[in-house]
Design an enzyme around this catalytic site. Structure first.
Site, PDB file in Angstrom:
ATOM      1  N   GLU A   1     -38.635  29.541  28.826  1.00 39.50           N
ATOM      2  CA  GLU A   1     -39.879  30.312  28.829  1.00 39.50           C
ATOM      3  C   GLU A   1     -39.917  31.350  29.945  1.00 39.50           C
ATOM      4  O   GLU A   1     -40.046  31.002  31.121  1.00 39.50           O
ATOM      5  CB  GLU A   1     -41.089  29.391  28.966  1.00 39.50           C
ATOM      6  CG  GLU A   1     -42.402  30.161  28.905  1.00 39.50           C
ATOM      7  CD  GLU A   1     -43.627  29.277  28.900  1.00 39.50           C
ATOM      8  OE1 GLU A   1     -44.710  29.780  28.547  1.00 39.50           O
ATOM      9  OE2 GLU A   1     -43.510  28.087  29.255  1.00 39.50           O
TER      10      GLU A   1
ATOM     11  N   GLU B   1     -51.522  27.901  23.578  1.00 36.12           N
ATOM     12  CA  GLU B   1     -51.536  27.616  25.007  1.00 36.12           C
ATOM     13  C   GLU B   1     -52.512  28.551  25.734  1.00 36.12           C
ATOM     14  O   GLU B   1     -52.118  29.476  26.450  1.00 36.12           O
ATOM     15  CB  GLU B   1     -50.132  27.735  25.609  1.00 36.12           C
ATOM     16  CG  GLU B   1     -50.059  27.072  26.978  1.00 36.12           C
ATOM     17  CD  GLU B   1     -48.735  27.299  27.680  1.00 36.12           C
ATOM     18  OE1 GLU B   1     -48.280  26.393  28.382  1.00 36.12           O
ATOM     19  OE2 GLU B   1     -48.161  28.387  27.536  1.00 36.12           O
TER      20      GLU B   1
END
Length: 313
Positions: A193, A288
């Site tokens: 990420e 998220e």
């Protein structure tokens, strides 16, 4: 197994309900779906597979994540993600896994145990950091088994200021190769990420993650394309997505500024979701982000926002 086939089969594990036209037809007429829940047109499954997280529907379903999952299912969501899964007890993990299996829902990412943003330094190349990373990969495999997951988030950690960037990149690649050797036999994929949280982070852009994935050369190393972070770091979400698409293993959502649901910021998620759908992706897109509104009204507004952004068909 070829890398493309390996990744496609892993990402779609647990999401078979989304591929059937029968389910959509049943919900449109108010019939019971395969899990025995009667839904209306407003609560039918979405075109894409958005994954809720713990706390997102606590005002409707309470603090228990399992009950929130059931509520989300009734509202058309078919997956979850849980960054804190590795901190839950084995019993909690199993209950969540069993609930997902019963409802036919998919599990998105969880963060690899012991590897927060600032708790690992893979770029340093230090032996103790690599050993810790390998141990965390072994733990991740066991957690993945309990929750029927195939996706684990990995953040390489901070930039090391006394080493050239090429050396740091080489250190990260070598560490990740060791990690994929643990994960690959179990079909588990680490998704790297790129983040925007602070300037000390080593991994910041999708093209940087792309180069690492290509160098590692494993189906167990892919990119987590978090569109909130991409927007903050560089923008250009759709063209960048196209450039790195063959190495993307997962998406996360969050509008900017504010990191709330689609429609609360500057990102045109309706166009992005349509683009992702047309590319053929049918895996989980993790939600998220926070909720812009308060209480039950805020949660209902969040669902409405996803209905609007998902109405691209």
């Amino acid at each position: 197994m070829k890398r493309r086939n390996f990744v496609q089969s892993s990402m779609l594990a647990g999401a078979s309900l989304l591929s059937t036209g029968v389910l959509n037809a049943a919900t449109l007429t108010g019939c019971a779906d395969p899990a025995g829940v009667t839904t209306t047109a407003a609560d039918k499954p979405f075109n894409l597979n958005y994954g809720i997280h713990d706390g997102m529907f606590k005002n409707h379903a309470g603090d228990n994540f399992v009950e929130q999952i059931k509520f989300a299912y009734d509202k058309g969501f078919r997956s979850i993600e849980d960054n804190g899964m590795s901190h839950r007890t084995e019993d909690e993990q199993k209950k969540i896994g069993d609930t997902l299996a019963k409802l036919g829902m998919a599990m998105g990412v969880f963060v690899q145990p012991g590897l927060g943003n600032d708790s690992n330094m893979l770029a340093s190349g230090k032996a103790d950091q690599v050993e810790k990373f390998i141990a965390s990969c072994k733990q991740a495999v066991e957690i993945a088994k309990r929750i029927n997951s195939k996706l684990v988030t990995v953040v390489p950690g901070d930039f090391v200021r006394n080493l050239p960037i090429g050396v740091q990149t080489g250190n990260v690649i070598e560490a990740i190769k060791k990690g994929t050797a643990i994960l690959e036999p179990h079909g588990v994929i680490m998704v790297l990420e790129p983040l925007s949280d602070n300037p000390d982070l080593f991994l910041r852009t999708p093209d940087q993650a792309y180069a690492i994935c290509k160098a590692v050369g494993s189906p167990s190393c892919k990119i987590l394309y978090d569109m909130y972070h991409v927007q903050r770091n560089q923008g250009n979400i759709i063209p960048t997505l196209d450039l790195v698409y063959d190495e993307i293993g997962y998406y996360q959502i969050g509008d900017n500024p504010g990191r709330k649901e689609p429609g609360t910021g500057e990102v045109n998620y309706k166009n992005i979701f349509k683009h992702i759908y047309n590319k053929g992706y049918r895996g989980v897109l993790g939600m998220e982000h926070g909720t812009a509104g308060q209480g039950k009204e805020g949660e209902l507004a969040l669902i409405k926002a996803y209905r609007e952004a998902d109405s691209f068909m």
